[in-house]
Design a protein around this motif. Structure first.
Motif, PDB file in Angstrom:
ATOM      1  N   HIS A  75       0.845  -1.194   0.000  1.00 36.12           N
ATOM      2  CA  HIS A  75       0.000   0.000   0.000  1.00 36.12           C
ATOM      3  C   HIS A  75       0.880   1.242   0.000  1.00 36.12           C
ATOM      4  CE1 HIS A  75      -3.509  -2.364   2.049  1.00 36.12           C
ATOM      5  NE2 HIS A  75      -3.336  -2.701   0.787  1.00 36.12           N
ATOM      6  N   GLY A  76       0.362   2.315  -0.544  1.00 36.31           N
ATOM      7  CA  GLY A  76       1.086   3.573  -0.615  1.00 36.31           C
ATOM      8  C   GLY A  76       1.473   4.112   0.743  1.00 36.31           C
ATOM      9  N   ASP A  77       0.683   3.803   1.800  1.00 43.80           N
ATOM     10  CA  ASP A  77       1.004   4.285   3.145  1.00 43.80           C
ATOM     11  C   ASP A  77       1.953   3.345   3.899  1.00 43.80           C
ATOM     12  OD1 ASP A  77      -0.617   2.133   3.820  1.00 43.80           O
ATOM     13  OD2 ASP A  77      -2.170   3.340   4.760  1.00 43.80           O
ATOM     14  N   LYS A  78       2.392   2.300   3.244  1.00 47.58           N
ATOM     15  CA  LYS A  78       3.345   1.326   3.807  1.00 47.58           C
ATOM     16  C   LYS A  78       2.796   0.575   5.017  1.00 47.58           C
ATOM     17  CE  LYS A  78       6.647   2.949   1.081  1.00 47.58           C
ATOM     18  NZ  LYS A  78       6.771   2.444  -0.221  1.00 47.58           N
ATOM     19  N   ASP A  79       1.497   0.611   5.234  1.00 43.33           N
ATOM     20  CA  ASP A  79       0.888  -0.072   6.371  1.00 43.33           C
ATOM     21  C   ASP A  79       0.174  -1.360   5.996  1.00 43.33           C
ATOM     22  OD1 ASP A  79       1.778   1.633   8.333  1.00 43.33           O
ATOM     23  OD2 ASP A  79      -0.065   2.806   8.435  1.00 43.33           O
ATOM     24  N   GLY A  80       0.368  -1.831   4.764  1.00 45.82           N
ATOM     25  CA  GLY A  80      -0.299  -3.065   4.389  1.00 45.82           C
ATOM     26  C   GLY A  80       0.057  -3.518   2.989  1.00 45.82           C
ATOM     27  N   LEU A  81      -0.551  -4.646   2.623  1.00 44.66           N
ATOM     28  CA  LEU A  81      -0.324  -5.264   1.319  1.00 44.66           C
ATOM     29  C   LEU A  81      -1.633  -5.772   0.748  1.00 44.66           C
ATOM     30  CD1 LEU A  81       2.636  -7.567   2.410  1.00 44.66           C
ATOM     31  CD2 LEU A  81       2.878  -5.595   0.923  1.00 44.66           C
ATOM     32  N   ASN A  82      -1.746  -5.770  -0.554  1.00 48.47           N
ATOM     33  CA  ASN A  82      -2.800  -6.500  -1.255  1.00 48.47           C
ATOM     34  C   ASN A  82      -2.145  -7.736  -1.844  1.00 48.47           C
ATOM     35  OD1 ASN A  82      -4.839  -4.683  -0.740  1.00 48.47           O
ATOM     36  ND2 ASN A  82      -4.571  -3.586  -2.646  1.00 48.47           N
ATOM     37  N   LEU A  83      -2.713  -8.908  -1.572  1.00 45.41           N
ATOM     38  CA  LEU A  83      -2.184 -10.159  -2.093  1.00 45.41           C
ATOM     39  C   LEU A  83      -3.136 -10.728  -3.126  1.00 45.41           C
ATOM     40  CD1 LEU A  83      -0.727  -9.897   0.703  1.00 45.41           C
ATOM     41  CD2 LEU A  83      -0.737 -12.376   0.777  1.00 45.41           C
ATOM     42  N   SER A  84      -2.569 -11.353  -4.122  1.00 45.31           N
ATOM     43  CA  SER A  84      -3.334 -12.123  -5.096  1.00 45.31           C
ATOM     44  C   SER A  84      -2.749 -13.525  -5.075  1.00 45.31           C
ATOM     45  CB  SER A  84      -3.201 -11.516  -6.494  1.00 45.31           C
ATOM     46  OG  SER A  84      -3.892 -12.308  -7.422  1.00 45.31           O
TER      47      SER A  84
END
Length: 68
Positions: free
Chosen positions: A39-48
């Motif tokens: 994520h742009g805020d560096k607080d998470g991820l999107n996984l596929s």
């Protein structure tokens, strides 16, 4: 629920692996099972994830202290 900031990069920032132990082997097999975008805020991820023929989207967010 938190608001997530999407990344603008189309290329994944991380690769997702399943680590499978092998009997009698010194090293486990690393099997690619998906990709992740920070994520742009560096607080998470999107996984596929691609597991057993299914495409599974997952979102991960950092835990934040709860406010009263």
């Amino acid at each position: 629920m938190t608001t997530q900031t999407e990344t603008t990069s189309k290329a994944p920032t991380h690769t997702v692996y399943m680590v499978k132990l092998k009997d009698g082997a010194d090293k486990p097999d690393w099997i690619r099972v998906g990709a992740a975008w920070e994520h742009g805020d560096k607080d998470g991820l999107n996984l596929s994830l691609s597991i057993l023929g299914q495409d599974i989207p997952v979102t991960i967010r950092k835990n934040k202290p709860k406010t009263d």
